[in-house]
Motif scaffolding. Structure first.
Motif, PDB file in Angstrom:
ATOM      1  N   THR A   1       0.819  -1.213   0.000  1.00  0.00           N
ATOM      2  CA  THR A   1       0.000   0.000   0.000  1.00  0.00           C
ATOM      3  C   THR A   1       0.855   1.267   0.000  1.00  0.00           C
ATOM      4  N   GLY A   2       2.179   1.096   0.092  1.00  0.00           N
ATOM      5  CA  GLY A   2       3.094   2.233   0.075  1.00  0.00           C
ATOM      6  C   GLY A   2       3.508   2.647   1.473  1.00  0.00           C
ATOM      7  N   GLY A   3       4.364   3.624   1.550  1.00  0.00           N
ATOM      8  CA  GLY A   3       4.842   4.126   2.829  1.00  0.00           C
ATOM      9  C   GLY A   3       6.149   3.479   3.239  1.00  0.00           C
ATOM     10  N   TRP A   4       6.555   3.797   4.443  1.00  0.00           N
ATOM     11  CA  TRP A   4       7.815   3.296   4.976  1.00  0.00           C
ATOM     12  C   TRP A   4       7.676   1.887   5.518  1.00  0.00           C
ATOM     13  N   SER A   5       8.782   1.161   5.500  1.00  0.00           N
ATOM     14  CA  SER A   5       8.858  -0.142   6.155  1.00  0.00           C
ATOM     15  C   SER A   5       8.926   0.090   7.668  1.00  0.00           C
ATOM     16  N   PRO A   6       8.670  -0.954   8.470  1.00  0.00           N
ATOM     17  CA  PRO A   6       8.865  -0.801   9.917  1.00  0.00           C
ATOM     18  C   PRO A   6      10.282  -0.334  10.247  1.00  0.00           C
ATOM     19  N   LYS A   7      11.277  -0.852   9.518  1.00  0.00           N
ATOM     20  CA  LYS A   7      12.669  -0.440   9.743  1.00  0.00           C
ATOM     21  C   LYS A   7      12.831   1.054   9.507  1.00  0.00           C
ATOM     22  N   GLN A   8      12.249   1.554   8.432  1.00  0.00           N
ATOM     23  CA  GLN A   8      12.391   2.977   8.120  1.00  0.00           C
ATOM     24  C   GLN A   8      11.695   3.856   9.157  1.00  0.00           C
ATOM     25  N   ILE A   9      10.561   3.411   9.665  1.00  0.00           N
ATOM     26  CA  ILE A   9       9.859   4.180  10.701  1.00  0.00           C
ATOM     27  C   ILE A   9      10.756   4.313  11.930  1.00  0.00           C
ATOM     28  N   LEU A  10      11.334   3.195  12.378  1.00  0.00           N
ATOM     29  CA  LEU A  10      12.154   3.233  13.590  1.00  0.00           C
ATOM     30  C   LEU A  10      13.501   3.902  13.352  1.00  0.00           C
ATOM     31  N   GLU A  11      14.043   3.728  12.164  1.00  0.00           N
ATOM     32  CA  GLU A  11      15.286   4.434  11.833  1.00  0.00           C
ATOM     33  C   GLU A  11      15.036   5.941  11.882  1.00  0.00           C
ATOM     34  N   HIS A  12      13.900   6.374  11.347  1.00  0.00           N
ATOM     35  CA  HIS A  12      13.519   7.788  11.388  1.00  0.00           C
ATOM     36  C   HIS A  12      13.413   8.280  12.835  1.00  0.00           C
ATOM     37  N   LEU A  13      12.822   7.474  13.712  1.00  0.00           N
ATOM     38  CA  LEU A  13      12.688   7.885  15.112  1.00  0.00           C
ATOM     39  C   LEU A  13      14.050   8.054  15.776  1.00  0.00           C
ATOM     40  N   ALA A  14      14.965   7.136  15.513  1.00  0.00           N
ATOM     41  CA  ALA A  14      16.319   7.260  16.083  1.00  0.00           C
ATOM     42  C   ALA A  14      17.015   8.499  15.545  1.00  0.00           C
ATOM     43  N   LEU A  15      16.882   8.730  14.248  1.00  0.00           N
ATOM     44  CA  LEU A  15      17.498   9.912  13.643  1.00  0.00           C
ATOM     45  C   LEU A  15      16.870  11.199  14.169  1.00  0.00           C
ATOM     46  N   MET A  16      15.550  11.198  14.354  1.00  0.00           N
ATOM     47  CA  MET A  16      14.861  12.388  14.861  1.00  0.00           C
ATOM     48  C   MET A  16      15.260  12.681  16.301  1.00  0.00           C
ATOM     49  N   GLU A  17      15.341  11.643  17.132  1.00  0.00           N
ATOM     50  CA  GLU A  17      15.737  11.854  18.524  1.00  0.00           C
ATOM     51  C   GLU A  17      17.160  12.406  18.593  1.00  0.00           C
ATOM     52  N   THR A  18      18.055  11.880  17.769  1.00  0.00           N
ATOM     53  CA  THR A  18      19.432  12.377  17.716  1.00  0.00           C
ATOM     54  C   THR A  18      19.454  13.824  17.232  1.00  0.00           C
ATOM     55  N   TYR A  19      18.655  14.116  16.223  1.00  0.00           N
ATOM     56  CA  TYR A  19      18.572  15.478  15.677  1.00  0.00           C
ATOM     57  C   TYR A  19      18.096  16.455  16.755  1.00  0.00           C
ATOM     58  N   ILE A  20      17.037  16.093  17.450  1.00  0.00           N
ATOM     59  CA  ILE A  20      16.493  16.972  18.493  1.00  0.00           C
ATOM     60  C   ILE A  20      17.510  17.159  19.619  1.00  0.00           C
ATOM     61  N   ALA A  21      18.153  16.074  20.039  1.00  0.00           N
ATOM     62  CA  ALA A  21      19.162  16.177  21.100  1.00  0.00           C
ATOM     63  C   ALA A  21      20.308  17.093  20.666  1.00  0.00           C
ATOM     64  N   SER A  22      20.727  16.994  19.416  1.00  0.00           N
ATOM     65  CA  SER A  22      21.828  17.844  18.951  1.00  0.00           C
ATOM     66  C   SER A  22      21.388  19.305  18.832  1.00  0.00           C
ATOM     67  N   LYS A  23      20.137  19.549  18.442  1.00  0.00           N
ATOM     68  CA  LYS A  23      19.615  20.922  18.382  1.00  0.00           C
ATOM     69  C   LYS A  23      19.528  21.522  19.794  1.00  0.00           C
ATOM     70  N   ILE A  24      19.068  20.728  20.751  1.00  0.00           N
ATOM     71  CA  ILE A  24      19.015  21.202  22.138  1.00  0.00           C
ATOM     72  C   ILE A  24      20.419  21.523  22.621  1.00  0.00           C
ATOM     73  N   SER A  25      21.341  20.615  22.373  1.00  0.00           N
ATOM     74  CA  SER A  25      22.733  20.814  22.794  1.00  0.00           C
ATOM     75  C   SER A  25      23.309  22.092  22.194  1.00  0.00           C
ATOM     76  N   GLY A  26      23.040  22.321  20.920  1.00  0.00           N
ATOM     77  CA  GLY A  26      23.522  23.529  20.261  1.00  0.00           C
ATOM     78  C   GLY A  26      22.933  24.793  20.856  1.00  0.00           C
ATOM     79  N   GLU A  27      21.648  24.766  21.157  1.00  0.00           N
ATOM     80  CA  GLU A  27      20.994  25.955  21.739  1.00  0.00           C
ATOM     81  C   GLU A  27      21.468  26.218  23.163  1.00  0.00           C
ATOM     82  N   LEU A  28      21.807  25.159  23.890  1.00  0.00           N
ATOM     83  CA  LEU A  28      22.340  25.359  25.246  1.00  0.00           C
ATOM     84  C   LEU A  28      23.638  26.149  25.213  1.00  0.00           C
ATOM     85  N   LYS A  29      24.403  26.021  24.134  1.00  0.00           N
ATOM     86  CA  LYS A  29      25.676  26.732  23.980  1.00  0.00           C
ATOM     87  C   LYS A  29      25.507  28.091  23.305  1.00  0.00           C
ATOM     88  N   ASN A  30      24.329  28.363  22.794  1.00  0.00           N
ATOM     89  CA  ASN A  30      24.064  29.586  22.036  1.00  0.00           C
ATOM     90  C   ASN A  30      23.640  30.716  22.973  1.00  0.00           C
TER      91      ASN A  30
END
Length: 173
Positions: A31-60
């Protein structure tokens, strides 16, 4: 603890994977869309992205203070924003164990960022959400859990679609 809700959602995600093979995990529904792997890979990447953005703003030193937002909307797939390039999942085959390790590492990073700052810093600094504008850093931690909760629904639907539409191991090989 502030992140207990996030941990509860993560446990539900892991439970949803029970009985899934690595081939099913990497399969894209007909039916289309992401695989289960892609959904969870996206979540790991998003959490890392958010953590790095928070870390950057803490230093800003110029990071702006922002008013609290109604962040419950941040966890809706109905309210789509443009995904940061760093959070796009790949087509690379990965095992469930591989993705669980990536999710574990992204959570450790988020916890390290949280533990390395003060409540005042989290309240007094912010970064921009694609739909909600500037959000105080303190709200980004629960945003991660809300986002995962939303994708948990997508994960369950994707797994159901794979099984309903007769996914077989032969189709993945």
């Amino acid at each position: 603890m502030v992140l207990e809700g996030n941990n509860k959602i993560r446990r539900k995600i892991y439970h949803t994977l029970d009985g899934l093979t690595d081939n099913e995990f990497n399969a894209t529904p007909s039916t289309g869309g992401w695989s289960p792997k892609q959904i969870l890979e996206h979540l790991a990447l998003m959490e890392t992205y958010i953590a790095s953005k928070i870390s950057g703003e803490l230093k800003n030193p110029k990071s702006l203070r922002a008013s609290k937002k109604l962040i419950v909307l941040s966890g809706s797939l109905l309210v789509k924003g443009k995904l940061p390039l760093q959070t796009q999942p790949t087509d690379t085959y990965k095992t469930i164990a591989d993705i669980k390790e990536e999710l574990h590492n992204s959570r450790i990073y988020l916890l390290d960022v949280y533990d390395g700052c003060s409540k005042d810093q989290l309240r007094d600094k912010s970064f921009k959400h694609p739909n909600l504008g500037l959000i105080p850093l303190e709200q980004w931690f629960p945003v991660v859990g809300l986002y995962e909760k939303c994708h948990l629904k997508q994960l369950r639907k994707t797994i159901d679609d794979l099984r309903i539409n007769g996914y077989s191991l032969e189709a993945a090989e």
